[in-house]
Design a protein around this motif. Structure first.
Motif, PDB file in Angstrom:
ATOM      1  N   LYS A  24       0.817  -1.216   0.000  1.00  0.00           N
ATOM      2  CA  LYS A  24       0.000   0.000   0.000  1.00  0.00           C
ATOM      3  C   LYS A  24       0.850   1.265   0.000  1.00  0.00           C
ATOM      4  CE  LYS A  24      -4.088  -1.860   2.325  1.00  0.00           C
ATOM      5  NZ  LYS A  24      -4.350  -2.353   3.689  1.00  0.00           N
ATOM      6  N   GLU A  25       2.120   1.092   0.389  1.00  0.00           N
ATOM      7  CA  GLU A  25       2.975   2.278   0.435  1.00  0.00           C
ATOM      8  C   GLU A  25       4.396   1.919   0.006  1.00  0.00           C
ATOM      9  OE1 GLU A  25       2.955   4.394   4.132  1.00  0.00           O
ATOM     10  OE2 GLU A  25       4.524   5.788   3.489  1.00  0.00           O
ATOM     11  N   VAL A  26       4.981   2.781  -0.831  1.00  0.00           N
ATOM     12  CA  VAL A  26       6.371   2.604  -1.252  1.00  0.00           C
ATOM     13  C   VAL A  26       7.151   3.829  -0.777  1.00  0.00           C
ATOM     14  CG1 VAL A  26       7.956   2.509  -3.209  1.00  0.00           C
ATOM     15  CG2 VAL A  26       5.847   1.170  -3.259  1.00  0.00           C
ATOM     16  N   VAL A  27       8.207   3.567  -0.029  1.00  0.00           N
ATOM     17  CA  VAL A  27       9.080   4.651   0.411  1.00  0.00           C
ATOM     18  C   VAL A  27      10.349   4.575  -0.433  1.00  0.00           C
ATOM     19  CG1 VAL A  27      10.373   5.633   2.321  1.00  0.00           C
ATOM     20  CG2 VAL A  27       8.194   4.482   2.748  1.00  0.00           C
ATOM     21  N   ILE A  28      10.623   5.623  -1.173  1.00  0.00           N
ATOM     22  CA  ILE A  28      11.813   5.637  -2.025  1.00  0.00           C
ATOM     23  C   ILE A  28      12.977   6.228  -1.235  1.00  0.00           C
ATOM     24  CG2 ILE A  28      12.807   6.416  -4.205  1.00  0.00           C
ATOM     25  CD1 ILE A  28       9.972   6.572  -5.333  1.00  0.00           C
ATOM     26  N   ALA A  29      13.992   5.419  -1.009  1.00  0.00           N
ATOM     27  CA  ALA A  29      15.123   5.864  -0.184  1.00  0.00           C
ATOM     28  C   ALA A  29      16.404   5.856  -1.003  1.00  0.00           C
ATOM     29  CB  ALA A  29      15.252   4.965   1.048  1.00  0.00           C
ATOM     30  N   LEU A  30      16.405   6.624  -2.090  1.00  0.00           N
ATOM     31  CA  LEU A  30      17.608   6.746  -2.917  1.00  0.00           C
ATOM     32  C   LEU A  30      18.363   7.997  -2.476  1.00  0.00           C
ATOM     33  CD1 LEU A  30      15.929   5.905  -6.331  1.00  0.00           C
ATOM     34  CD2 LEU A  30      17.139   4.359  -4.787  1.00  0.00           C
ATOM     35  N   GLY A  31      19.569   8.143  -2.941  1.00  0.00           N
ATOM     36  CA  GLY A  31      20.375   9.304  -2.556  1.00  0.00           C
ATOM     37  C   GLY A  31      19.765  10.608  -3.055  1.00  0.00           C
ATOM     38  N   THR A  32      20.302  11.717  -2.541  1.00  0.00           N
ATOM     39  CA  THR A  32      19.760  13.024  -2.925  1.00  0.00           C
ATOM     40  C   THR A  32      20.612  13.691  -3.999  1.00  0.00           C
ATOM     41  OG1 THR A  32      20.948  13.896  -1.037  1.00  0.00           O
ATOM     42  CG2 THR A  32      18.585  13.588  -0.780  1.00  0.00           C
ATOM     43  N   ASP A  33      21.508  12.928  -4.612  1.00  0.00           N
ATOM     44  CA  ASP A  33      22.293  13.521  -5.696  1.00  0.00           C
ATOM     45  C   ASP A  33      21.430  13.584  -6.960  1.00  0.00           C
ATOM     46  OD1 ASP A  33      22.116  10.853  -6.014  1.00  0.00           O
ATOM     47  OD2 ASP A  33      24.193  10.513  -6.585  1.00  0.00           O
ATOM     48  N   VAL A  34      22.004  14.101  -8.036  1.00  0.00           N
ATOM     49  CA  VAL A  34      21.231  14.309  -9.268  1.00  0.00           C
ATOM     50  C   VAL A  34      20.602  12.995  -9.750  1.00  0.00           C
ATOM     51  CG1 VAL A  34      21.341  15.058 -11.664  1.00  0.00           C
ATOM     52  CG2 VAL A  34      22.695  16.242  -9.942  1.00  0.00           C
ATOM     53  N   GLU A  35      21.405  11.936  -9.799  1.00  0.00           N
ATOM     54  CA  GLU A  35      20.882  10.653 -10.273  1.00  0.00           C
ATOM     55  C   GLU A  35      19.817  10.111  -9.326  1.00  0.00           C
ATOM     56  OE1 GLU A  35      24.201  11.113 -10.022  1.00  0.00           O
ATOM     57  OE2 GLU A  35      24.964  10.969 -12.077  1.00  0.00           O
ATOM     58  N   GLY A  36      20.047  10.283  -8.035  1.00  0.00           N
ATOM     59  CA  GLY A  36      19.071   9.802  -7.056  1.00  0.00           C
ATOM     60  C   GLY A  36      17.733  10.504  -7.227  1.00  0.00           C
ATOM     61  N   ASP A  37      17.814  11.825  -7.421  1.00  0.00           N
ATOM     62  CA  ASP A  37      16.595  12.602  -7.630  1.00  0.00           C
ATOM     63  C   ASP A  37      15.872  12.168  -8.896  1.00  0.00           C
ATOM     64  OD1 ASP A  37      16.245  14.245  -5.491  1.00  0.00           O
ATOM     65  OD2 ASP A  37      17.544  15.841  -6.256  1.00  0.00           O
ATOM     66  N   ALA A  38      16.638  12.077  -9.978  1.00  0.00           N
ATOM     67  CA  ALA A  38      16.044  11.714 -11.268  1.00  0.00           C
ATOM     68  C   ALA A  38      15.401  10.330 -11.184  1.00  0.00           C
ATOM     69  CB  ALA A  38      17.117  11.736 -12.353  1.00  0.00           C
TER      70      ALA A  38
END
Lengths: 186, 186
Positions: A136-150
């Motif tokens: 029911k819920e997905v938490v996206i925990a990628l880095g905050t760099d450009v690639e992570g954001d994209a």
């Protein structure tokens, strides 16, 4: 000056992450003077770990049996999935003890310059899970760099569907990140 | 949380000199995700070095064949012997390029508290060399700590004989140590 076998050993050890030339030399000289039995045990421990460890067929975590203990743990919240870049990221999150859901390892971040396209990541596997698991819920925990954001943006758009809550973990000041982290995930 | 084989690997790697818990974890996670062939090669390089390396029967240095290349090198000054504590100390001295004599590894320092008595060191081996080799000068290059001082004094007294010059390497300010070192040894 040094015997060839030690020079080779230093060069090989120097390829390990975080091991500089001086550390490599120190470890190599230690190893060749340590009793054979202990050195054999080290070599066997390395080989055995490499042989036993595989990726979980569901979430992509490092595990000795697939599916992994987290995927098969009935007390974990199956409606909540945290998407991470690498298998090792699961460890960092597990260490906080704040997350009780399941995981999904993406295997990288979208990076056209490095030739990493969306189809190189485990996105299709996530879509399959969204279809067959009660998520029911997905938490996206990628880095905050450009690639992570994209990658986060791309992923959020692609997996969006009615009834699915999608969020990103908050990145705050390091001093307060423990709290924010728990807030976002719980 | 981590699979047992990785936990064991981290613990084993953590016993290596200079490898803390975080480095051990980083290396372990790297190893289990590296291709098998490379990991096997690392294990084999470690084992092969350990098997090939022995101590030189004359000077006690680390070597693949005994006697070692320094002991058998005819261009080195056989009348000059530098006494060091450990086999690895030879490397430090060789790196300076300032010493053209031979070496003798003592194998430790006298330390009654740690149960290291003079007979535990390779002093008898040195006396034998003084008898059979054309040695005219012995440079004692042990540490300047209490045990190093005590061992140097004991050794100097014990090997003293007519016609043999015995000296200690000078320990100066780090900035000037290269020069002083060469002065003392040449």
């Amino acid at each position: 000056m040094l015997p060839d076998s030690i020079t080779t050993l230093i060069a090989t050890l120097g390829q390990l992450p975080g091991i500089g030339p001086r550390s490599a030399e120190r470890i190599a000289l230690y190893l060749v003077q340590t009793e054979s039995a202990a050195v054999k045990q080290l070599a066997e421990t390395i080989l055995s770990a490499r042989e036993k460890i595989k990726f979980c067929e569901i979430c992509g975590a490092l595990t000795e049996q697939s599916p992994c203990p987290i995927c098969t743990e009935p007390r974990r919240d199956a409606s909540l999935v945290c998407v991470v870049e690498r298998a090792v990221d699961i460890l960092s999150i597990e260490k906080t003890g704040a997350f009780r859901g399941k995981f999904h390892v993406l295997g990288g971040k979208i990076s056209p310059l490095d030739g990493v396209e969306p189809e190189d990541l485990r996105i299709a596997e996530l879509e399959k899970r969204l279809k067959h698991e009660p998520i029911k819920e997905v938490v996206i925990a990628l880095g905050t760099d450009v690639e992570g954001d994209a990658t986060s943006n791309y992923l959020a758009k692609r997996i969006a569907r009615p009834g699915l809550r999608i969020s990103r973990i908050a990145y705050g000041l390091p001093a307060g990140s423990g709290l924010e982290f728990a807030d976002e995930l719980t």
